[in-house]
Design a protein around this motif. Structure first.
Motif, PDB file in Angstrom:
ATOM      1  N   SER A   1       0.835  -1.328  -0.045  1.00 32.51           N
ATOM      2  CA  SER A   1      -0.062   0.142  -0.071  1.00 32.51           C
ATOM      3  C   SER A   1       0.821   1.325  -0.080  1.00 32.51           C
ATOM      4  N   LEU A   2       0.049   2.344  -0.598  1.00 37.78           N
ATOM      5  CA  LEU A   2       0.986   3.790  -0.565  1.00 37.78           C
ATOM      6  C   LEU A   2       0.013   4.723  -0.369  1.00 37.78           C
ATOM      7  N   ARG A   3       0.104   5.846   0.055  1.00 38.43           N
ATOM      8  CA  ARG A   3      -0.862   7.005  -0.032  1.00 38.43           C
ATOM      9  C   ARG A   3      -0.118   8.196  -0.594  1.00 38.43           C
ATOM     10  N   LEU A   4      -0.755   8.695  -1.711  1.00 36.22           N
ATOM     11  CA  LEU A   4      -0.284   9.717  -2.138  1.00 36.22           C
ATOM     12  C   LEU A   4      -1.050  11.022  -1.528  1.00 36.22           C
ATOM     13  N   SER A   5      -0.217  12.219  -1.433  1.00 37.32           N
ATOM     14  CA  SER A   5      -0.869  13.521  -1.213  1.00 37.32           C
ATOM     15  C   SER A   5      -0.662  14.660  -2.192  1.00 37.32           C
ATOM     16  N   CYS A   6      -1.436  15.654  -2.378  1.00 34.18           N
ATOM     17  CA  CYS A   6      -1.453  16.470  -3.116  1.00 34.18           C
ATOM     18  C   CYS A   6      -1.879  17.824  -2.512  1.00 34.18           C
ATOM     19  N   ALA A   7      -0.859  18.768  -2.138  1.00 28.29           N
ATOM     20  CA  ALA A   7      -1.242  19.921  -1.639  1.00 28.29           C
ATOM     21  C   ALA A   7      -1.504  20.943  -2.514  1.00 28.29           C
ATOM     22  N   ALA A   8      -2.346  21.775  -2.141  1.00 30.91           N
ATOM     23  CA  ALA A   8      -2.836  22.668  -3.213  1.00 30.91           C
ATOM     24  C   ALA A   8      -2.790  24.243  -2.435  1.00 30.91           C
ATOM     25  N   SER A   9      -2.401  25.277  -3.395  1.00 33.87           N
ATOM     26  CA  SER A   9      -2.385  26.418  -2.700  1.00 33.87           C
ATOM     27  C   SER A   9      -3.547  27.253  -3.438  1.00 33.87           C
ATOM     28  N   GLY A  10      -3.910  28.171  -2.749  1.00 33.88           N
ATOM     29  CA  GLY A  10      -5.052  28.990  -3.601  1.00 33.88           C
ATOM     30  C   GLY A  10      -6.088  29.096  -2.661  1.00 33.88           C
ATOM     31  N   ARG A  11      -6.700  30.081  -2.518  1.00 35.55           N
ATOM     32  CA  ARG A  11      -7.983  30.187  -1.558  1.00 35.55           C
ATOM     33  C   ARG A  11      -9.121  29.858  -2.077  1.00 35.55           C
ATOM     34  N   THR A  12      -9.092  29.215  -3.274  1.00 35.98           N
ATOM     35  CA  THR A  12     -10.404  28.733  -3.605  1.00 35.98           C
ATOM     36  C   THR A  12     -10.365  27.123  -3.875  1.00 35.98           C
ATOM     37  N   PHE A  13      -9.337  26.535  -3.210  1.00 42.29           N
ATOM     38  CA  PHE A  13      -9.247  24.896  -3.212  1.00 42.29           C
ATOM     39  C   PHE A  13     -10.462  24.437  -2.847  1.00 42.29           C
ATOM     40  N   SER A  14     -11.283  24.856  -1.894  1.00 44.51           N
ATOM     41  CA  SER A  14     -12.418  23.849  -1.534  1.00 44.51           C
ATOM     42  C   SER A  14     -13.610  24.116  -2.597  1.00 44.51           C
ATOM     43  N   SER A  15     -13.509  24.752  -3.744  1.00 46.75           N
ATOM     44  CA  SER A  15     -14.421  24.857  -4.793  1.00 46.75           C
ATOM     45  C   SER A  15     -14.105  24.240  -5.809  1.00 46.75           C
ATOM     46  N   TYR A  16     -12.974  23.421  -5.944  1.00 47.65           N
ATOM     47  CA  TYR A  16     -12.369  22.906  -6.907  1.00 47.65           C
ATOM     48  C   TYR A  16     -12.706  21.165  -6.827  1.00 47.65           C
TER      49      TYR A  16
ATOM     50  N   VAL B   1      -5.453  16.896  -1.038  1.00 43.14           N
ATOM     51  CA  VAL B   1      -6.040  15.639  -1.647  1.00 43.14           C
ATOM     52  C   VAL B   1      -5.285  14.521  -1.406  1.00 43.14           C
ATOM     53  N   TYR B   2      -6.025  13.400  -1.423  1.00 40.86           N
ATOM     54  CA  TYR B   2      -5.141  11.921  -0.899  1.00 40.86           C
ATOM     55  C   TYR B   2      -5.470  11.018  -1.920  1.00 40.86           C
ATOM     56  N   LEU B   3      -4.595  10.063  -2.211  1.00 40.60           N
ATOM     57  CA  LEU B   3      -4.964   8.672  -2.647  1.00 40.60           C
ATOM     58  C   LEU B   3      -4.451   7.791  -2.277  1.00 40.60           C
ATOM     59  N   GLN B   4      -5.400   6.867  -1.445  1.00 38.13           N
ATOM     60  CA  GLN B   4      -4.720   5.734  -0.647  1.00 38.13           C
ATOM     61  C   GLN B   4      -4.898   4.320  -1.704  1.00 38.13           C
ATOM     62  N   MET B   5      -3.784   3.832  -1.835  1.00 39.39           N
ATOM     63  CA  MET B   5      -3.565   2.928  -2.944  1.00 39.39           C
ATOM     64  C   MET B   5      -3.124   1.486  -2.042  1.00 39.39           C
ATOM     65  N   SER B   6      -3.820   0.458  -2.324  1.00 42.03           N
ATOM     66  CA  SER B   6      -3.626  -0.873  -1.661  1.00 42.03           C
ATOM     67  C   SER B   6      -3.797  -2.043  -2.713  1.00 42.03           C
ATOM     68  N   SER B   7      -3.246  -2.966  -2.152  1.00 42.77           N
ATOM     69  CA  SER B   7      -3.373  -4.116  -3.309  1.00 42.77           C
ATOM     70  C   SER B   7      -2.731  -3.997  -4.497  1.00 42.77           C
TER      71      SER B   7
ATOM     72  N   GLY C   1       3.847  15.683 -10.675  1.00 42.43           N
ATOM     73  CA  GLY C   1       3.846  14.199 -10.684  1.00 42.43           C
ATOM     74  C   GLY C   1       4.544  13.512  -9.528  1.00 42.43           C
ATOM     75  N   THR C   2       4.250  12.397  -9.222  1.00 40.61           N
ATOM     76  CA  THR C   2       5.221  11.515  -8.200  1.00 40.61           C
ATOM     77  C   THR C   2       5.219  10.234  -8.794  1.00 40.61           C
ATOM     78  N   GLN C   3       6.508   9.804  -8.703  1.00 38.12           N
ATOM     79  CA  GLN C   3       6.568   8.314  -9.385  1.00 38.12           C
ATOM     80  C   GLN C   3       6.321   7.116  -8.335  1.00 38.12           C
ATOM     81  N   VAL C   4       5.585   6.171  -8.689  1.00 35.39           N
ATOM     82  CA  VAL C   4       5.066   5.095  -7.963  1.00 35.39           C
ATOM     83  C   VAL C   4       5.500   3.764  -8.767  1.00 35.39           C
ATOM     84  N   THR C   5       6.486   2.966  -8.161  1.00 32.34           N
ATOM     85  CA  THR C   5       6.857   1.895  -8.705  1.00 32.34           C
ATOM     86  C   THR C   5       6.644   0.651  -7.840  1.00 32.34           C
TER      87      THR C   5
END
Length: 123
Positions: free
Chosen positions: A17-32, A79-85, A116-120
């Motif tokens: 398993s692996l968890r990816l994170s994506c950090a956003a800047s900008g005041r309107t993140f919650s509307s995207y 925003v997160y992406l939890q990846m398993s199996s 981007g972030t590499q997942v191998t």
């Protein structure tokens, strides 16, 4: 304007398993709406998952349903992406993306992209 920075990629063994994170800047993140895409070597970039801005609607590619979970924390602008199996076919560069409005599954739907972030996945 939204700027996105992914993290959490790396090398993982099949079945792991692996968890990816994506950090956003900008005041309107919650509307995207936010999405994850991936691009494997020699292949086109493909949709992985997306989530609406109020965390009600999610969408997944068939290849990851039941294994990946997308979520977001608007308070942390992340925003997160939890990846398993994970399997070797999941090896790719993973990108997060943002778009105003509802979820989308096409690259052209999204206005902003991270680097981007590499997942191998390999033993």
């Amino acid at each position: 304007q939204v700027q996105l920075v992914e993290s959490g990629g790396g090398l993982v063994q099949p079945g792991g398993s692996l968890r990816l994170s994506c950090a956003a800047s900008g005041r309107t993140f919650s509307s995207y709406a936010m999405g994850w895409f991936r691009q494997a070597p020699g292949k086109e970039r493909e949709f992985v998952a997306a989530i609406s801005w109020i965390d009600v609607i999610t969408d997944y590619a068939d290849s990851v349903k039941g294994r990946f979970t997308i979520s977001r924390d608007n308070g942390k602008n992340t925003v997160y992406l939890q990846m398993s199996s994970l399997n070797p076919e999941d090896t790719a560069v993973y990108y997060c993306a943002a778009r105003p409005g509802g979820v989308g599954v096409k690259q052209l739907d999204y206005h902003y992209w991270g680097q981007g972030t590499q997942v191998t996945v390999s033993s």
